[in-house]
Design a protein around this motif. Structure first.
Motif, mmCIF file in Angstrom:
data_model
loop_
_atom_site.group_PDB
_atom_site.id
_atom_site.type_symbol
_atom_site.label_atom_id
_atom_site.label_comp_id
_atom_site.label_asym_id
_atom_site.label_seq_id
_atom_site.Cartn_x
_atom_site.Cartn_y
_atom_site.Cartn_z
ATOM 1 N N TRP A 141 2.319 5.406 0.741
ATOM 2 C CA TRP A 141 3.086 4.201 0.481
ATOM 3 C C TRP A 141 4.582 4.467 0.527
ATOM 4 C CZ3 TRP A 141 0.194 5.985 -3.932
ATOM 5 C CH2 TRP A 141 0.947 6.453 -5.001
ATOM 6 N N ALA A 200 9.485 1.398 -1.778
ATOM 7 C CA ALA A 200 9.503 0.067 -2.390
ATOM 8 C C ALA A 200 8.134 -0.325 -2.958
ATOM 9 C CB ALA A 200 9.945 -0.967 -1.367
ATOM 10 N N LYS A 201 7.109 0.438 -2.624
ATOM 11 C CA LYS A 201 5.745 0.176 -3.069
ATOM 12 C C LYS A 201 5.286 -1.232 -2.684
ATOM 13 C CE LYS A 201 5.619 3.523 -6.849
ATOM 14 N NZ LYS A 201 5.333 3.745 -8.278
ATOM 15 N N ASP A 202 5.626 -1.616 -1.472
ATOM 16 C CA ASP A 202 5.146 -2.901 -0.973
ATOM 17 C C ASP A 202 4.406 -2.757 0.357
ATOM 18 O OD1 ASP A 202 7.203 -2.313 0.732
ATOM 19 O OD2 ASP A 202 8.402 -4.093 0.271
ATOM 20 N N GLY A 203 4.086 -1.514 0.725
ATOM 21 C CA GLY A 203 3.350 -1.256 1.957
ATOM 22 C C GLY A 203 3.053 0.221 2.101
#
Length: 301
Positions: free
Chosen positions: A81, A84-87
């Motif tokens: 990942w 930003a831990k969004d993808g």
């Protein structure tokens, strides 16, 4: 709860484990679900570094720390990942796996992982390098055994031929019988199936009518399910949950099944279902006759 040997390993896992992905982000609730699983005899807990970007591993580690020697702890790696831990992106490289395990060990509050699994995989990966990473981790004592979580036939074949995996995690249920095509080959290699999704998103529970939607399920249309599920419920004389779990457990290739749970009541129902009487041979054959035996169409060569 009864236990089964996982592949050729010395891991004796409860016939029903806990798939931890559904625990959620409330620590107290997650720990209460894990405590219920322990109370009812579950000793196999399956998480992944990707679940809630590591938070799931933290919850599992904290809840099981005092029971560490009594349980079989499994996690997964390969999904890298971003900050930003969004993808995330796929990374099955040796360098990444050997780095990822260190972070998982820290979050899980342990110095070893019983079963470390590749969380996917493609035929384009450098599979020899990936296997080398897992073998190194075994030699270093950081993991006891390893497996893969994959539905891709070409990937599974490569790992069966080249590696010492003890398990393959696949979605498996009475409504998704696709893995059965590979049971004979897995048996020949002494590899167990870890069955995820045995309740087919709630369709194989007594609340199945509330789970129907216009999308259907896999190759089943909504109308097909509306006709089929009452027949499934009537076939064995067991509850729908018991039928679903006992169908999977009838297959000796299955080492454990790992239904998820977001409520204590779901854990308790799954554990009770594991103690129901086994399906008879006639019931098993009749259920197979009612349902589809589809095959994975892609990633075969």
């Amino acid at each position: 709860m009864k236990k089964r040997q996982l592949g050729t390993s010395d891991l004796m896992v409860s016939e029903v484990g806990l798939g931890c992905m559904s625990l959620g982000t409330d620590k107290e609730q997650a720990e209460s679900i894990i405590d219920a699983a322990l109370h009812d005899g579950i000793n196999y807990f399956d998480t992944a570094d990707l679940y809630d970007f590591g938070l799931n591993e933290e919850f599992v580690g904290a809840a099981l720390k005092k029971k560490r020697k009594e349980i079989i702890l499994a996690t997964k790696a390969g999904n890298r990942w971003n900050e930003a831990k969004d993808g995330w992106t796929w990374d099955a490289s040796k360098a990444y796996i050997k780095e990822a395990v260190k972070h998982s060990l820290k979050r899980l509050k342990t110095d070893y992982i019983d079963l470390y699994q590749l969380h996917g995989g493609t035929i384009e990966d450098n599979i020899d390098e990936t296997i080398e990473a897992f073998e190194d981790l075994k030699k270093e004592g950081l993991i006891r055994y390893y497996g893969i979580s994959s539905i891709r036939p070409n990937v599974i074949k490569q790992y069966l031929e080249k590696s010492s995996i003890v398990s393959v995690m696949m979605q498996y249920s009475l409504l998704d019988r696709r893995p059965e095509e590979w049971f004979s080959l897995l048996n020949d290699h002494g590899v167990s199936v870890i069955g995820r999704g045995p309740m087919a998103k709630g369709l194989l529970t007594d609340k199945w009518e509330t789970k129907l939607n216009e999308k259907g399920y896999l190759s089943y249309s909504e109308e097909e399910l509306r006709r089929l599920l009452p027949q499934v419920a009537a076939e064995s004389g067991l509850t729908m949950t018991e039928t679903a779990i006992q169908y999977c457990l009838k297959q000796q290739t299955v080492g454990t099944i790992v239904p998820g749970a977001s409520k204590i009541e779901q854990v308790q129902a799954n554990c009770r279902a594991s103690e129901a009487r086994p399906l008879s041979g006639e019931e098993f054959v009749a259920l197979q006759a009612l349902t589809k035996f589809d095959k994975y169409e892609g990633h075969r060569e």
